[in-house]
Design a protein around this motif. Structure first.
Motif, PDB file in Angstrom:
ATOM      1  N   SER A 124      12.415 -33.747  29.746  1.00 33.02           N
ATOM      2  CA  SER A 124      13.793 -33.275  29.842  1.00 33.02           C
ATOM      3  C   SER A 124      13.899 -32.208  30.929  1.00 33.02           C
ATOM      4  CB  SER A 124      14.258 -32.698  28.504  1.00 33.02           C
ATOM      5  OG  SER A 124      14.291 -33.714  27.523  1.00 33.02           O
ATOM      6  N   VAL A 148      16.531 -27.213  28.872  1.00 33.21           N
ATOM      7  CA  VAL A 148      16.430 -26.892  27.450  1.00 33.21           C
ATOM      8  C   VAL A 148      17.702 -26.131  27.090  1.00 33.21           C
ATOM      9  CG1 VAL A 148      15.159 -25.686  25.658  1.00 33.21           C
ATOM     10  CG2 VAL A 148      13.918 -26.785  27.531  1.00 33.21           C
ATOM     11  N   ARG A 199      16.179 -38.111  19.872  1.00 30.75           N
ATOM     12  CA  ARG A 199      15.814 -37.279  21.015  1.00 30.75           C
ATOM     13  C   ARG A 199      16.612 -35.969  21.004  1.00 30.75           C
ATOM     14  NH1 ARG A 199      13.246 -38.627  25.983  1.00 30.75           N
ATOM     15  NH2 ARG A 199      12.759 -36.660  27.022  1.00 30.75           N
ATOM     16  N   GLU A 228      15.159 -32.191  20.744  1.00 29.10           N
ATOM     17  CA  GLU A 228      15.229 -31.380  21.961  1.00 29.10           C
ATOM     18  C   GLU A 228      16.102 -30.131  21.815  1.00 29.10           C
ATOM     19  OE1 GLU A 228      13.871 -31.828  25.029  1.00 29.10           O
ATOM     20  OE2 GLU A 228      12.836 -33.720  24.696  1.00 29.10           O
ATOM     21  N   ARG A 244      17.790 -26.702  20.755  1.00 28.01           N
ATOM     22  CA  ARG A 244      17.239 -25.521  20.105  1.00 28.01           C
ATOM     23  C   ARG A 244      18.014 -25.126  18.856  1.00 28.01           C
ATOM     24  NH1 ARG A 244      16.231 -21.651  25.333  1.00 28.01           N
ATOM     25  NH2 ARG A 244      18.491 -21.954  25.483  1.00 28.01           N
TER      26      ARG A 244
END
Length: 232
Positions: free
Chosen positions: A97, A100, A120, A124, A126
């Motif tokens: 990726s 982030v 996904r 991924e 947060r």
């Protein structure tokens, strides 16, 4: 940082492609910007600390346009380039990726790619995930384990008014027979359970419907620039 300045991260290693209209793309169903603004409002209500967003199926930027103003940074990518301001990335491919983000917010492909998008994004992001999808996602035995066990969602937000979704274009005056809503995943497990409905010790996703009148309140004159296959 202004969201408009954060569309392309320097570390993205972007490979730009030619502009395409999307009119022949079976997965290109632009989200009305006012609906994206409703999503931004709801996410900030649930997670006031949300600051960065990644839209990994951005198309011509309709949702990104709506999300700007709610978050300091909004990054956009897609498998193909529909406008000049996007970078190429296959969200469910093997490549790492490029960004982030606190939240991944998108209108994902509805077909076979949808489960992969959910997995996904859930892995991924947060802080959380929000996906604009048909309410029919709730149907199906195969998706039950995904939505309630593997990647348990926290809140479902159905739209009280119909959201006009059309293949290859955004028509502010259009209509739709489909029923759409927003699925939200909160990654913090303590807050995740607190926001759910607990019955006999079992936590079930909560329902937070969008009230009527959102289009009238959240539509902007600038949205008219997106009322075509690609942004001007």
């Amino acid at each position: 940082m202004n969201a408009a300045d954060a569309v392309i991260p320097r570390a993205s290693m972007a490979v730009m492609a030619h502009r395409r209209t999307g009119s022949d793309d079976a997965d290109f169903f632009p989200t009305p910007p006012w609906a994206a603004r409703a999503m931004g409002e709801r996410i900030k209500q649930l997670d006031p600390m949300a600051a960065t967003v990644w839209e990994p199926a951005c198309g011509a930027g309709h949702m990104v346009h709506g999300l700007r103003g709610y978050f300091p940074a909004v990054w956009a990518s897609d498998l193909c380039v529909y406008g000049d301001h996007h970078f190429v990335h296959d969200f469910i491919g093997d490549a790492p990726s490029p960004v982030v983000a606190d939240w991944i917010i998108t209108n994902p492909p509805f077909g076979d790619a949808l489960p992969a998008f959910i997995r996904r994004a859930y892995a991924e992001a947060r802080r959380g995930v929000a996906m604009f999808v048909r309410a029919g996602v709730l149907e199906g035995q195969a998706r039950h384990g995904l939505l309630y066990a593997e990647c348990p969602y926290t809140v479902f937000c159905p739209f009280s008014e119909r959201v006009p979704i059309h293949r290859g274009r955004y028509d502010a005056d259009g209509t739709s027979a489909a029923f759409y809503g927003v699925f939200i995943w909160i990654k913090d497990q303590r807050r995740h359970r607190q926001m759910m409905s607990v019955i006999d010790g079992v936590a079930y996703p909560a329902v937070m419907p969008f009230a009527p009148g959102l289009e009238a309140r959240l539509a902007r004159q600038s949205d008219a620039a997106f009322a075509v296959g690609v942004a001007a």
